[in-house]
Design a protein around this motif. Structure first.
Motif, PDB file in Angstrom:
ATOM      1  N   LEU A   1       0.821  -1.209   0.000  1.00 43.20           N
ATOM      2  CA  LEU A   1       0.000   0.000   0.000  1.00 43.20           C
ATOM      3  C   LEU A   1       0.856   1.260   0.000  1.00 43.20           C
ATOM      4  CD1 LEU A   1      -2.217  -2.099   0.568  1.00 43.20           C
ATOM      5  CD2 LEU A   1      -3.202  -0.494   2.212  1.00 43.20           C
ATOM      6  N   SER A   2       2.030   1.177   0.605  1.00 40.26           N
ATOM      7  CA  SER A   2       2.910   2.357   0.637  1.00 40.26           C
ATOM      8  C   SER A   2       3.405   2.709  -0.765  1.00 40.26           C
ATOM      9  CB  SER A   2       4.097   2.112   1.574  1.00 40.26           C
ATOM     10  OG  SER A   2       5.032   1.199   1.013  1.00 40.26           O
ATOM     11  N   VAL A   3       3.599   1.698  -1.617  1.00 37.85           N
ATOM     12  CA  VAL A   3       4.021   1.963  -2.991  1.00 37.85           C
ATOM     13  C   VAL A   3       2.884   2.620  -3.771  1.00 37.85           C
ATOM     14  CG1 VAL A   3       4.943   0.958  -5.106  1.00 37.85           C
ATOM     15  CG2 VAL A   3       5.621   0.020  -2.904  1.00 37.85           C
ATOM     16  N   VAL A   4       1.655   2.166  -3.547  1.00 35.37           N
ATOM     17  CA  VAL A   4       0.494   2.789  -4.183  1.00 35.37           C
ATOM     18  C   VAL A   4       0.440   4.274  -3.830  1.00 35.37           C
ATOM     19  CG1 VAL A   4      -2.037   2.862  -4.250  1.00 35.37           C
ATOM     20  CG2 VAL A   4      -0.846   0.650  -4.265  1.00 35.37           C
ATOM     21  N   GLU A   5       0.641   4.571  -2.561  1.00 32.67           N
ATOM     22  CA  GLU A   5       0.580   5.974  -2.133  1.00 32.67           C
ATOM     23  C   GLU A   5       1.721   6.796  -2.723  1.00 32.67           C
ATOM     24  OE1 GLU A   5      -0.637   8.598   1.707  1.00 32.67           O
ATOM     25  OE2 GLU A   5       0.145   6.574   2.069  1.00 32.67           O
ATOM     26  N   ALA A   6       2.908   6.208  -2.823  1.00 30.82           N
ATOM     27  CA  ALA A   6       4.049   6.922  -3.402  1.00 30.82           C
ATOM     28  C   ALA A   6       3.769   7.292  -4.860  1.00 30.82           C
ATOM     29  CB  ALA A   6       5.310   6.062  -3.301  1.00 30.82           C
ATOM     30  N   HIS A   7       3.194   6.373  -5.620  1.00 32.03           N
ATOM     31  CA  HIS A   7       2.870   6.656  -7.013  1.00 32.03           C
ATOM     32  C   HIS A   7       1.783   7.719  -7.110  1.00 32.03           C
ATOM     33  CE1 HIS A   7       4.617   2.894  -9.218  1.00 32.03           C
ATOM     34  NE2 HIS A   7       5.367   3.236  -8.190  1.00 32.03           N
TER      35      HIS A   7
ATOM     36  N   LEU B   1      -6.413   6.271  -3.328  1.00 39.32           N
ATOM     37  CA  LEU B   1      -6.717   6.694  -4.692  1.00 39.32           C
ATOM     38  C   LEU B   1      -7.685   7.870  -4.702  1.00 39.32           C
ATOM     39  CD1 LEU B   1      -7.081   3.210  -6.461  1.00 39.32           C
ATOM     40  CD2 LEU B   1      -5.030   4.608  -6.160  1.00 39.32           C
ATOM     41  N   ARG B   2      -8.646   7.850  -3.821  1.00 42.33           N
ATOM     42  CA  ARG B   2      -9.619   8.939  -3.740  1.00 42.33           C
ATOM     43  C   ARG B   2      -8.949  10.260  -3.390  1.00 42.33           C
ATOM     44  NH1 ARG B   2     -12.981  11.538   0.011  1.00 42.33           N
ATOM     45  NH2 ARG B   2     -15.064  12.057  -0.836  1.00 42.33           N
ATOM     46  N   GLU B   3      -7.969  10.217  -2.512  1.00 35.21           N
ATOM     47  CA  GLU B   3      -7.302  11.436  -2.038  1.00 35.21           C
ATOM     48  C   GLU B   3      -6.650  12.210  -3.187  1.00 35.21           C
ATOM     49  OE1 GLU B   3      -6.205  14.289   0.703  1.00 35.21           O
ATOM     50  OE2 GLU B   3      -7.524  12.551   1.015  1.00 35.21           O
TER      51      GLU B   3
ATOM     52  N   ASP C   1      -7.396  11.560  -6.573  1.00 36.35           N
ATOM     53  CA  ASP C   1      -8.218  11.314  -7.754  1.00 36.35           C
ATOM     54  C   ASP C   1      -7.479  10.453  -8.772  1.00 36.35           C
ATOM     55  OD1 ASP C   1     -10.349  11.217  -9.444  1.00 36.35           O
ATOM     56  OD2 ASP C   1     -10.350  13.334  -9.987  1.00 36.35           O
ATOM     57  N   VAL C   2      -7.016   9.303  -8.309  1.00 35.03           N
ATOM     58  CA  VAL C   2      -6.395   8.315  -9.177  1.00 35.03           C
ATOM     59  C   VAL C   2      -7.461   7.297  -9.584  1.00 35.03           C
ATOM     60  CG1 VAL C   2      -4.641   6.510  -9.366  1.00 35.03           C
ATOM     61  CG2 VAL C   2      -4.165   8.592  -8.031  1.00 35.03           C
ATOM     62  N   THR C   3      -7.539   7.014 -10.862  1.00 35.79           N
ATOM     63  CA  THR C   3      -8.470   5.994 -11.363  1.00 35.79           C
ATOM     64  C   THR C   3      -7.878   4.617 -11.129  1.00 35.79           C
ATOM     65  OG1 THR C   3      -9.373   7.482 -13.040  1.00 35.79           O
ATOM     66  CG2 THR C   3      -9.629   5.111 -13.431  1.00 35.79           C
ATOM     67  N   ILE C   4      -8.668   3.705 -10.585  1.00 34.88           N
ATOM     68  CA  ILE C   4      -8.197   2.333 -10.422  1.00 34.88           C
ATOM     69  C   ILE C   4      -8.503   1.550 -11.695  1.00 34.88           C
ATOM     70  CG2 ILE C   4     -10.330   1.513  -9.303  1.00 34.88           C
ATOM     71  CD1 ILE C   4      -8.501  -0.357  -7.619  1.00 34.88           C
ATOM     72  N   SER C   5      -7.469   0.914 -12.222  1.00 29.62           N
ATOM     73  CA  SER C   5      -7.628   0.023 -13.360  1.00 29.62           C
ATOM     74  C   SER C   5      -7.530  -1.394 -12.808  1.00 29.62           C
ATOM     75  CB  SER C   5      -6.537   0.292 -14.404  1.00 29.62           C
ATOM     76  OG  SER C   5      -6.782  -0.429 -15.586  1.00 29.62           O
ATOM     77  N   LEU C   6      -8.661  -2.041 -12.677  1.00 31.53           N
ATOM     78  CA  LEU C   6      -8.711  -3.349 -12.029  1.00 31.53           C
ATOM     79  C   LEU C   6      -8.066  -4.400 -12.924  1.00 31.53           C
ATOM     80  CD1 LEU C   6     -12.276  -3.084 -10.478  1.00 31.53           C
ATOM     81  CD2 LEU C   6     -10.119  -3.257  -9.206  1.00 31.53           C
ATOM     82  N   GLY C   7      -6.874  -4.843 -12.530  1.00 28.57           N
ATOM     83  CA  GLY C   7      -6.065  -5.723 -13.363  1.00 28.57           C
ATOM     84  C   GLY C   7      -6.618  -7.127 -13.476  1.00 28.57           C
ATOM     85  N   ASP C   8      -6.405  -7.721 -14.634  1.00 34.33           N
ATOM     86  CA  ASP C   8      -6.869  -9.091 -14.896  1.00 34.33           C
ATOM     87  C   ASP C   8      -5.678 -10.043 -14.740  1.00 34.33           C
ATOM     88  OD1 ASP C   8      -5.748  -7.858 -17.089  1.00 34.33           O
ATOM     89  OD2 ASP C   8      -6.862  -9.024 -18.552  1.00 34.33           O
ATOM     90  N   ALA C   9      -5.390 -10.394 -13.507  1.00 40.26           N
ATOM     91  CA  ALA C   9      -4.255 -11.264 -13.204  1.00 40.26           C
ATOM     92  C   ALA C   9      -4.391 -12.629 -13.867  1.00 40.26           C
ATOM     93  CB  ALA C   9      -4.120 -11.432 -11.688  1.00 40.26           C
ATOM     94  N   LEU C  10      -5.613 -13.076 -14.102  1.00 38.95           N
ATOM     95  CA  LEU C  10      -5.859 -14.392 -14.690  1.00 38.95           C
ATOM     96  C   LEU C  10      -6.290 -14.294 -16.153  1.00 38.95           C
ATOM     97  CD1 LEU C  10      -7.612 -16.132 -11.667  1.00 38.95           C
ATOM     98  CD2 LEU C  10      -5.232 -16.328 -12.408  1.00 38.95           C
ATOM     99  N   ARG C  11      -5.832 -13.263 -16.825  1.00 39.37           N
ATOM    100  CA  ARG C  11      -6.160 -13.148 -18.245  1.00 39.37           C
ATOM    101  C   ARG C  11      -5.507 -14.297 -19.019  1.00 39.37           C
ATOM    102  NH1 ARG C  11      -2.191  -8.907 -17.869  1.00 39.37           N
ATOM    103  NH2 ARG C  11      -0.324  -9.359 -19.109  1.00 39.37           N
ATOM    104  N   PRO C  12      -6.125 -14.721 -20.113  1.00 40.37           N
ATOM    105  CA  PRO C  12      -5.552 -15.823 -20.897  1.00 40.37           C
ATOM    106  C   PRO C  12      -4.292 -15.392 -21.636  1.00 40.37           C
ATOM    107  CG  PRO C  12      -7.490 -14.920 -21.988  1.00 40.37           C
ATOM    108  CD  PRO C  12      -7.418 -14.262 -20.651  1.00 40.37           C
ATOM    109  N   GLY C  13      -3.269 -16.235 -21.586  1.00 38.25           N
ATOM    110  CA  GLY C  13      -2.027 -15.964 -22.289  1.00 38.25           C
ATOM    111  C   GLY C  13      -1.894 -16.740 -23.576  1.00 38.25           C
ATOM    112  N   CYS C  14      -2.927 -17.511 -23.925  1.00 37.44           N
ATOM    113  CA  CYS C  14      -2.988 -18.202 -25.211  1.00 37.44           C
ATOM    114  C   CYS C  14      -4.461 -18.417 -25.513  1.00 37.44           C
ATOM    115  CB  CYS C  14      -2.219 -19.526 -25.176  1.00 37.44           C
ATOM    116  SG  CYS C  14      -2.874 -20.730 -24.002  1.00 37.44           S
ATOM    117  N   ILE C  15      -4.780 -18.647 -26.761  1.00 42.91           N
ATOM    118  CA  ILE C  15      -6.195 -18.733 -27.118  1.00 42.91           C
ATOM    119  C   ILE C  15      -6.871 -19.959 -26.499  1.00 42.91           C
ATOM    120  CG2 ILE C  15      -5.959 -17.360 -29.216  1.00 42.91           C
ATOM    121  CD1 ILE C  15      -5.964 -19.920 -30.844  1.00 42.91           C
ATOM    122  N   ALA C  16      -6.092 -20.980 -26.139  1.00 41.18           N
ATOM    123  CA  ALA C  16      -6.682 -22.178 -25.522  1.00 41.18           C
ATOM    124  C   ALA C  16      -7.233 -21.879 -24.134  1.00 41.18           C
ATOM    125  CB  ALA C  16      -5.636 -23.292 -25.432  1.00 41.18           C
TER     126      ALA C  16
END
Length: 438
Positions: free
Chosen positions: A148-154, A217-219, A221-236
């Motif tokens: 969380l400290s890295v989030v705040e630093a960014h 993020l609210r403090e 006004d940073v937009t959260i981009s909800l990451g897709d950690a389980l996105r497919p890395g191949c079409i299968a």
């Protein structure tokens, strides 16, 4: 900062039209009150950190032009910041709407600050990438509060949007494990969190402490981009249990963020056969309540290393047409190496083509205007006008001049047999005689 709202979304809910909304409405040729309503309900976001002073605001979401993002940043094998700044300049020159700094080596804050100071494009980051270098700790030693400290630093630096992989939790990991995949986890941030969760036995800190993340993020006004950690890395692996399980969580997390007036984007699949793209776009919009959708590609085949700017442009155009709002570019170097400056240009052009083609197909107002101007210039064979409307004017001019025609009212492909020239002459009452013309 003297304003009676924290975020663009809060302003929208209060009926306040912000300076950023006015700029975006003018760019998009949309009624500003309609834009405010879309921001208020979350269908449009305007990523605009209060400390990003050089920003030219852009809107992402329903009814707006499809935007594109350029990824760059250093790695342990490529540490030349000057090269990355060349890529930044190129992205700005091509009027790309967003730049993500994905640097994952050493102290990246100096480069990131320079980027924020000069860039009119919105700036994104993935704090998870920066955690190990920023904190100078190995993965197992990092605590939830450290992340969380890295989030705040960014956020304090002026980053406009952050990819936060909050949807990968113990529940979605179980779905991923049960399913079995050819490519497992291909998200860098997702894989690091997966490793941290498995090694520590703890819940994903971005999920467990999600409310605290949102407060940070609210403090700013940073937009959260909800990451897709389980996105497919191949079409299968596309549209499997892991991907959909995480997407369901992202829908829930979207509503949680909106309840705190934090703007949201949702990230989507990376590899997917063409026939699955439209249904995935509609599913995401349904499960995530029409939040803006940010996709990587999708790449429509797995066998084109060196040409993945093309496979992603095919998928990106279909995705945009089907409802995606934001395309992450892919370069020819995808899966092979860190892209160089030429790779970045190829990726930018391919992505801009995909976004524009999608906008035409989904009927974005005025999207066709520039195509109509190009058609008019071609009809009268006005080369300077054609170069003016080209996505890459320099390349168009270079190709034309490389084999100059004897008659500039044609090109070297058809010469005097140019269909446009022939038709224009006949309509003007002139006689066409190829053998006697000089």
């Amino acid at each position: 900062m003297n304003r009676n709202y924290k975020t663009q979304m809060e302003a929208g809910k209060k009926g306040i039209i912000t300076p950023e909304m006015e700029i975006v409405a003018k760019k998009e040729n949309i009624d500003v009150n309609r834009l405010r309503e879309l921001v208020a309900c979350g269908q449009v976001c305007i990523p605009a950190n209060i400390y990003h002073k050089s920003l030219s605001p852009e809107g992402i979401g329903t009814g707006l032009r499809t935007k594109i993002n350029v990824n760059l940043g250093i790695s342990g094998d490529c540490k030349d910041y000057s090269v990355e700044m060349q890529k930044v300049k190129m992205a700005i020159d091509f009027k790309c709407e967003a730049i993500m700094d994905l640097s994952n080596y050493g102290k990246t804050n100096t480069f990131r600050q320079q980027l924020i100071d000069i860039s009119p494009a919105m700036i994104g980051t993935v704090p998870m990438y920066d955690a190990i270098g920023y904190l100078e700790k190995d993965l197992l030693e990092i605590t939830a509060k450290d992340f969380l400290s890295v989030v705040e630093a960014h956020a304090k630096q002026g980053v406009d949007f952050m990819t936060i992989h909050a949807g990968i939790n113990k529940k979605s990991i179980e779905a991923f494990k049960r399913q079995g995949r050819k490519m497992n986890i291909v998200s860098r941030g997702g894989s690091l969190l997966f490793a941290w969760i498995e090694m520590t036995g703890n819940e994903n800190p971005f999920y467990e402490y999600y409310d605290e993340v949102l407060e940070i993020l609210r403090e700013y006004d940073v937009t959260i981009s909800l990451g897709d950690a389980l996105r497919p890395g191949c079409i299968a692996d596309s549209t499997d249990a892991g991907q959909i399980s995480e997407l369901i969580e992202l829908g829930y997390l979207t509503e949680c963020a909106w309840a705190k007036d934090v703007q949201v984007m949702v990230e989507g699949p990376g590899h997917m056969a063409m026939n699955e793209i439209e249904s995935n776009m509609k599913l995401q919009k349904r499960l995530c309540h029409n939040a803006p959708f940010y996709v990587l590609g999708p790449l429509v085949t797995d066998i084109a290393p060196g040409y993945d700017h093309i496979t992603s442009a095919i998928g990106g155009a279909i995705a945009s047409m089907s409802g995606a709002d934001f395309l992450c570019y892919v370069t020819p170097a995808e899966h092979l190496r860190l892209p160089n400056v030429d790779d970045v240009k190829e990726g930018i052009i391919a992505s801009k083509i995909a976004a524009h083609a999608g906008d035409i197909a989904k009927g974005i107002p005025n999207a066709r205007d520039i195509d109509n101007k190009m058609a008019e210039a071609r009809q009268v064979v006005d080369w300077e006008e054609m170069f003016k409307y080209a996505i890459d004017p320099d390349k168009a001019r270079r190709y034309f001049e490389s084999t100059p025609p004897a008659d500039r009212h044609t090109c070297s492909m058809c010469g005097k047999m140019c269909a446009v020239r022939t038709t224009n002459m006949i309509l003007a009452g002139e006689k066409v005689e190829f053998c006697t013309e000089k």
